[in-house]
Structure formats: C-alpha cells, structure tokens
Write an enzyme that holds these catalytic residues in place. Sequence first.
Site, PDB file in Angstrom:
ATOM      1  N   ASP A  12     -58.322  39.284  -6.819  1.00 58.42           N
ATOM      2  CA  ASP A  12     -57.649  38.750  -5.623  1.00 58.42           C
ATOM      3  C   ASP A  12     -58.224  39.484  -4.415  1.00 58.42           C
ATOM      4  O   ASP A  12     -58.960  40.465  -4.557  1.00 58.42           O
ATOM      5  CB  ASP A  12     -56.131  39.012  -5.714  1.00 58.42           C
ATOM      6  CG  ASP A  12     -55.378  38.523  -4.473  1.00 58.42           C
ATOM      7  OD1 ASP A  12     -55.627  37.379  -4.050  1.00 58.42           O
ATOM      8  OD2 ASP A  12     -54.564  39.282  -3.919  1.00 58.42           O
ATOM      9  N   SER A  13     -57.848  39.007  -3.238  1.00 62.51           N
ATOM     10  CA  SER A  13     -58.292  39.665  -2.010  1.00 62.51           C
ATOM     11  C   SER A  13     -57.616  41.034  -1.823  1.00 62.51           C
ATOM     12  O   SER A  13     -58.137  41.869  -1.100  1.00 62.51           O
ATOM     13  CB  SER A  13     -57.966  38.778  -0.816  1.00 62.51           C
ATOM     14  OG  SER A  13     -56.579  38.535  -0.764  1.00 62.51           O
ATOM     15  N   CYS A  75     -55.621  34.314  -7.050  1.00 60.03           N
ATOM     16  CA  CYS A  75     -55.603  34.021  -5.615  1.00 60.03           C
ATOM     17  C   CYS A  75     -55.653  32.506  -5.439  1.00 60.03           C
ATOM     18  O   CYS A  75     -56.567  31.846  -5.952  1.00 60.03           O
ATOM     19  CB  CYS A  75     -56.832  34.675  -4.988  1.00 60.03           C
ATOM     20  SG  CYS A  75     -57.066  34.277  -3.261  1.00 60.03           S
ATOM     21  N   GLU A 157     -48.727  43.005   2.784  1.00 55.22           N
ATOM     22  CA  GLU A 157     -49.695  44.114   2.768  1.00 55.22           C
ATOM     23  C   GLU A 157     -49.122  45.349   3.474  1.00 55.22           C
ATOM     24  O   GLU A 157     -49.466  46.471   3.155  1.00 55.22           O
ATOM     25  CB  GLU A 157     -51.013  43.700   3.435  1.00 55.22           C
ATOM     26  CG  GLU A 157     -51.769  42.565   2.721  1.00 55.22           C
ATOM     27  CD  GLU A 157     -52.664  43.033   1.582  1.00 55.22           C
ATOM     28  OE1 GLU A 157     -53.091  44.191   1.595  1.00 55.22           O
ATOM     29  OE2 GLU A 157     -52.919  42.214   0.668  1.00 55.22           O
TER      30      GLU A 157
HETATM   31  N1  DGL Z   1     -53.192  36.179  -2.329  1.00 54.56           N
HETATM   32  C1  DGL Z   1     -54.119  35.228  -1.905  1.00 54.56           C
HETATM   33  C2  DGL Z   1     -53.732  33.810  -2.187  1.00 54.56           C
HETATM   34  O1  DGL Z   1     -53.129  33.580  -3.209  1.00 54.56           O
HETATM   35  C3  DGL Z   1     -54.897  35.417  -0.658  1.00 54.56           C
HETATM   36  C4  DGL Z   1     -54.267  35.975   0.533  1.00 54.56           C
HETATM   37  C5  DGL Z   1     -55.311  36.239   1.576  1.00 54.56           C
HETATM   38  O2  DGL Z   1     -56.210  37.035   1.305  1.00 54.56           O
HETATM   39  O3  DGL Z   1     -55.246  35.613   2.625  1.00 54.56           O
HETATM   40  O4  DGL Z   1     -54.033  32.903  -1.467  1.00 54.56           O
END
Ligand code: DGL
Length: 275
Positions: A12-13, A75, A157
């Site tokens: 994930d990010s 993600c 975050e």
């Molecule tokens: N948690 C991620 C998602 O499910 C990405 C959030 C992000 O980096 O903007 O979209």
Amino acid sequence: MTKPNSPIGVFDSGVGGLTVLKQLIRFLPNENFIYLGDTARVPYGNKSPETIKRYSREATHFLLEKNVKMIVIACNTVSSLAIDEVRKVAGIIDVVGMIDFSAVAAYRSSRNKKIGIIGTRATINSKGYEQQLKFIAQNSPLEIKSASCPLFVPLVEELQIDTEATKLIAYEYLEQFKDFGADTLILGCTHYPALKKVINELLPDVDLIDTGEQSAIQVLRILAEKQILNNSQIDFSTTPRIEFYLTDFSYSFTQLAELLLGFPIQNPKLIEFSS
Ligand code: DGL
C-alpha cells in the site's frame, strides 16, 4: 518456485494496507507476510494514473524479489488504476486487488440496491467500482452514489482517528449518503476502516463494506484451491511472522500499526526506490 511456506506480499502507499493485513492475519493466521508501505510517497490518491502505475510496478518487483507466493494490492487506488500493470509484472503469481469481491459483497448485501462508494479522488474518478457494480447488476435496478474523501487519508496518517475534527469532516462527506438512502457503503480506500467508528456513528443503519475483509476471504480461497496454504504447525505463542519494509520511517506508521494490529511491529526496514 511457489512454496506453501513462502510469504504473501502485501503493499500500500502507507498505513492503509494495515487494515488489510489485519484481515489477512484474521483469516490466515498461519501465513507469513511481507508488508511494503510506500510511506515516502503517500498519498497515491491524488497522483496521476501514470505515476501510480510506475509506483505499483516498483512495489511488485520488490515483492517478487522476496519470493512471495501471492501479491495482495492492499490499496484501492492501485487496484482501480494499476492492477493490470501489477499482473503483467507478477506473471504467474496470483494478484488479488480490492475491488471485484467488495463490489459483489456490496451488491449482495444491499437490500434496496442503493449503494454508496467513498474513496480517494483517483479511485472515484476511475469509476472502477461503478463499472463493476453495473456489470454485476446487469439490467436489474441499481442506484450508485460516489464521493471522494481526500481528507480522510491525511487524517488517518496523522492518527486523527476519533477526534472532533475528523467527525466534522466526516459529516461533510457523508451526510449526502443519508439523503440518498444508501443501505450499503463501500469503504473504497484501505485507510478508511480505521475511521469505521466515526462513520458508523454518522450512518448507523448503513452496512459498511471493508475491502480488506472481502479480499482476505478470496486470498484464503485461492491459496486453498491451489493447495499452497502454509502447512507448517501454527505457533500460537508468537505474533504473526511479518517483515515490514517502508520507504520512509514515519512516527504514525509504528503508532497506527500497533493500534490496528494490536502488537508492536518489529524492526521495519528502510528501502529506497529510484524516484
Ligand atoms: N489506502 C489507499 C487506498 O486504498 C491509498 C491512499 C492514498 O495513498 O491516497 O486507496
């Protein structure tokens, strides 16, 4: 060579994928995991599709070098925009994304077929969920309302999980789903389950679809079908075997990891991508 005791790769990010990891641990307590959080480049959700694809290719190469037996894209943004790229790089290794199974779960569990979707800008703009839901519904009645909630990711975050500020912003984003009459809401970003309590308070009669939970069920099914579930003896005395790799050490990652997973994470390792 894919072996039952090889780890499952999850990326994930940032911290959002931890909500998926939590579900994976719940459904697959005997597996080993490698978690990659691209904490240096979070958020992905307001980046261009090209950039998201490039980041996703890098993450996939990294996990393949660790000999993972499966890749879970924890993600929704990557699942919406770059799952084909990830599959191309992954070759014969199975890739599970967040969208398809969550859309089926939402459609099946909705009684009035009024379904809400929230996610990052990139996920909502991609219309991935809408297309999948319409495909499932065929010509049966279905109403969909989507909204991006760009402030949710930074709030999570920053560990603003249950604060007045979060409640206020959540109200701004979510009130429209009450007026719309949705009975089901897809939490189309893996950061959002961290805000379940606040969302639930605002929409008490709405079923919340946790994309990590739906995907974990599919991971279990695929590994069982392929007979590559880890077959070593479960050691209940230890915490799950997870290696953490981050592109930046962030305070919130360790804090939130402990909060969400219920145990402290051991020695996260710092890695660097080319850009
Ligand atoms: N948690 C991620 C998602 O499910 C990405 C959030 C992000 O980096 O903007 O979209």
